[in-house]
Design a protein around this motif. Structure first.
Motif, PDB file in Angstrom:
ATOM      1  N   ALA A   6      32.267  14.061 -18.306  1.00  0.00           N
ATOM      2  CA  ALA A   6      33.374  14.913 -17.898  1.00  0.00           C
ATOM      3  C   ALA A   6      34.435  14.827 -18.989  1.00  0.00           C
ATOM      4  N   LEU A   7      34.709  15.947 -19.644  1.00  0.00           N
ATOM      5  CA  LEU A   7      35.738  16.002 -20.683  1.00  0.00           C
ATOM      6  C   LEU A   7      36.992  16.567 -20.048  1.00  0.00           C
ATOM      7  N   ILE A   8      38.048  15.767 -20.006  1.00  0.00           N
ATOM      8  CA  ILE A   8      39.306  16.180 -19.388  1.00  0.00           C
ATOM      9  C   ILE A   8      40.219  16.720 -20.473  1.00  0.00           C
ATOM     10  N   GLY A   9      40.546  17.994 -20.369  1.00  0.00           N
ATOM     11  CA  GLY A   9      41.390  18.665 -21.346  1.00  0.00           C
ATOM     12  C   GLY A   9      40.631  19.800 -22.007  1.00  0.00           C
ATOM     13  N   ALA A  10      41.355  20.866 -22.309  1.00  0.00           N
ATOM     14  CA  ALA A  10      40.721  22.029 -22.939  1.00  0.00           C
ATOM     15  C   ALA A  10      41.602  22.593 -24.048  1.00  0.00           C
ATOM     16  N   GLY A  11      42.341  21.698 -24.703  1.00  0.00           N
ATOM     17  CA  GLY A  11      43.216  22.112 -25.793  1.00  0.00           C
ATOM     18  C   GLY A  11      42.635  21.741 -27.146  1.00  0.00           C
ATOM     19  N   GLY A  12      43.498  21.668 -28.128  1.00  0.00           N
ATOM     20  CA  GLY A  12      43.070  21.384 -29.501  1.00  0.00           C
ATOM     21  C   GLY A  12      42.405  20.030 -29.666  1.00  0.00           C
ATOM     22  N   HIS A  13      42.987  18.999 -29.057  1.00  0.00           N
ATOM     23  CA  HIS A  13      42.404  17.656 -29.171  1.00  0.00           C
ATOM     24  C   HIS A  13      41.031  17.619 -28.494  1.00  0.00           C
ATOM     25  N   ALA A  14      40.931  18.258 -27.332  1.00  0.00           N
ATOM     26  CA  ALA A  14      39.657  18.304 -26.616  1.00  0.00           C
ATOM     27  C   ALA A  14      38.596  19.036 -27.433  1.00  0.00           C
ATOM     28  N   LEU A  29      24.849  16.154 -20.501  1.00  0.00           N
ATOM     29  CA  LEU A  29      25.437  17.313 -19.852  1.00  0.00           C
ATOM     30  C   LEU A  29      26.945  17.134 -19.896  1.00  0.00           C
ATOM     31  N   ILE A  30      27.639  18.023 -20.598  1.00  0.00           N
ATOM     32  CA  ILE A  30      29.094  17.926 -20.763  1.00  0.00           C
ATOM     33  C   ILE A  30      29.744  19.024 -19.941  1.00  0.00           C
ATOM     34  N   THR A  31      30.757  18.637 -19.154  1.00  0.00           N
ATOM     35  CA  THR A  31      31.526  19.598 -18.378  1.00  0.00           C
ATOM     36  C   THR A  31      32.996  19.429 -18.746  1.00  0.00           C
ATOM     37  N   VAL A  32      33.691  20.550 -18.961  1.00  0.00           N
ATOM     38  CA  VAL A  32      35.089  20.534 -19.396  1.00  0.00           C
ATOM     39  C   VAL A  32      35.997  20.890 -18.222  1.00  0.00           C
ATOM     40  N   TYR A  33      37.065  20.097 -18.048  1.00  0.00           N
ATOM     41  CA  TYR A  33      38.022  20.287 -16.963  1.00  0.00           C
ATOM     42  C   TYR A  33      39.444  20.364 -17.521  1.00  0.00           C
ATOM     43  N   ASP A  34      40.296  21.124 -16.851  1.00  0.00           N
ATOM     44  CA  ASP A  34      41.702  21.202 -17.233  1.00  0.00           C
ATOM     45  C   ASP A  34      42.507  21.578 -16.000  1.00  0.00           C
ATOM     46  N   ASP A  35      43.793  21.289 -15.978  1.00  0.00           N
ATOM     47  CA  ASP A  35      44.650  21.652 -14.854  1.00  0.00           C
ATOM     48  C   ASP A  35      45.445  22.932 -15.096  1.00  0.00           C
ATOM     49  N   ASN A  36      45.347  23.500 -16.280  1.00  0.00           N
ATOM     50  CA  ASN A  36      46.073  24.723 -16.602  1.00  0.00           C
ATOM     51  C   ASN A  36      45.346  25.919 -15.976  1.00  0.00           C
ATOM     52  N   PRO A  37      45.963  26.579 -14.984  1.00  0.00           N
ATOM     53  CA  PRO A  37      45.284  27.698 -14.321  1.00  0.00           C
ATOM     54  C   PRO A  37      44.949  28.848 -15.272  1.00  0.00           C
ATOM     55  N   ASN A  38      45.676  28.966 -16.370  1.00  0.00           N
ATOM     56  CA  ASN A  38      45.399  30.017 -17.347  1.00  0.00           C
ATOM     57  C   ASN A  38      44.081  29.795 -18.082  1.00  0.00           C
ATOM     58  N   LYS A  39      43.550  28.585 -18.031  1.00  0.00           N
ATOM     59  CA  LYS A  39      42.293  28.274 -18.723  1.00  0.00           C
ATOM     60  C   LYS A  39      41.070  28.399 -17.815  1.00  0.00           C
ATOM     61  N   SER A  40      41.302  28.688 -16.540  1.00  0.00           N
ATOM     62  CA  SER A  40      40.206  28.813 -15.584  1.00  0.00           C
ATOM     63  C   SER A  40      39.238  29.913 -16.026  1.00  0.00           C
ATOM     64  N   GLY A  41      37.962  29.555 -16.148  1.00  0.00           N
ATOM     65  CA  GLY A  41      36.941  30.517 -16.541  1.00  0.00           C
ATOM     66  C   GLY A  41      36.851  30.774 -18.030  1.00  0.00           C
ATOM     67  N   SER A  42      37.800  30.230 -18.802  1.00  0.00           N
ATOM     68  CA  SER A  42      37.715  30.380 -20.261  1.00  0.00           C
ATOM     69  C   SER A  42      36.652  29.414 -20.775  1.00  0.00           C
ATOM     70  N   SER A  60      31.204   9.879 -10.659  1.00  0.00           N
ATOM     71  CA  SER A  60      30.013   9.175 -11.120  1.00  0.00           C
ATOM     72  C   SER A  60      29.679   9.548 -12.562  1.00  0.00           C
ATOM     73  N   ASN A  61      30.372  10.543 -13.106  1.00  0.00           N
ATOM     74  CA  ASN A  61      30.181  10.920 -14.503  1.00  0.00           C
ATOM     75  C   ASN A  61      30.919   9.959 -15.424  1.00  0.00           C
ATOM     76  N   ASN A  62      30.505   9.925 -16.673  1.00  0.00           N
ATOM     77  CA  ASN A  62      31.293   9.261 -17.708  1.00  0.00           C
ATOM     78  C   ASN A  62      32.468  10.183 -17.981  1.00  0.00           C
ATOM     79  N   ILE A  63      33.665   9.628 -18.102  1.00  0.00           N
ATOM     80  CA  ILE A  63      34.867  10.445 -18.246  1.00  0.00           C
ATOM     81  C   ILE A  63      35.547  10.135 -19.564  1.00  0.00           C
ATOM     82  N   HIS A  64      35.908  11.219 -20.284  1.00  0.00           N
ATOM     83  CA  HIS A  64      36.679  11.075 -21.518  1.00  0.00           C
ATOM     84  C   HIS A  64      37.915  11.955 -21.375  1.00  0.00           C
ATOM     85  N   VAL A  65      39.099  11.328 -21.379  1.00  0.00           N
ATOM     86  CA  VAL A  65      40.348  12.082 -21.296  1.00  0.00           C
ATOM     87  C   VAL A  65      40.743  12.476 -22.714  1.00  0.00           C
TER      88      VAL A  65
END
Length: 82
Positions: A6-14, A29-42, A60-65
Motif C-alpha cells: 500500500a503506497l500512501i500518497g499520490a504526489g511528487g514524492h510518491a 501488487l502495489i495499490t496507491v492511496y491518497d486523501d485528496n478528493p481531487n485525486k480520486s480515480g486519477s 495486512s498489506n506492507n505499507i509505505h508512507v
C-alpha cells in the motif's frame, strides 16, 4: 508473506517512490492511496489512486508512507499504526 504494498500518497514524492518500487518489486501488487478528493480515480504512473486512505486501506498489506512533508508523513504513519 504478503507481497501487497500500500503506497500512501499520490504526489511528487510518491511518484519517485513508486518508480523505485517498480524497479525492485516487480512481483508485488502495489495499490496507491491518497486523501485528496481531487485525486480520486486519477493515476500515478498507471496505478489508480484510491481515496480516502482509511476507507480502502488493508492493514495486512506492507505499507509505505510516501509523503514528502516529514510532519505529515509521521502523523499519517502514526494514525495508521495506532
Amino acid at each position: 508473506m504478503n507481497n501487497n504494498i500500500a503506497l500512501i500518497g499520490a504526489g511528487g514524492h510518491a511518484k519517485v517512490v513508486l518508480d523505485a518500487m517498480l524497479l525492485v518489486c516487480s512481483n508485488n501488487l502495489i495499490t496507491v492511496y491518497d486523501d485528496n478528493p481531487n485525486k480520486s480515480g486519477s493515476n500515478l504512473l498507471g496505478f489508480e489512486v484510491h481515496v480516502p486512505i482509511q476507507h480502502h486501506l488493508n492493514l495486512s498489506n506492507n505499507i509505505h508512507v510516501a509523503i514528502g512533508n516529514n510532519l505529515v508523513r509521521r502523523r499519517l504513519g502514526e494514525d495508521i499504526l495506532l
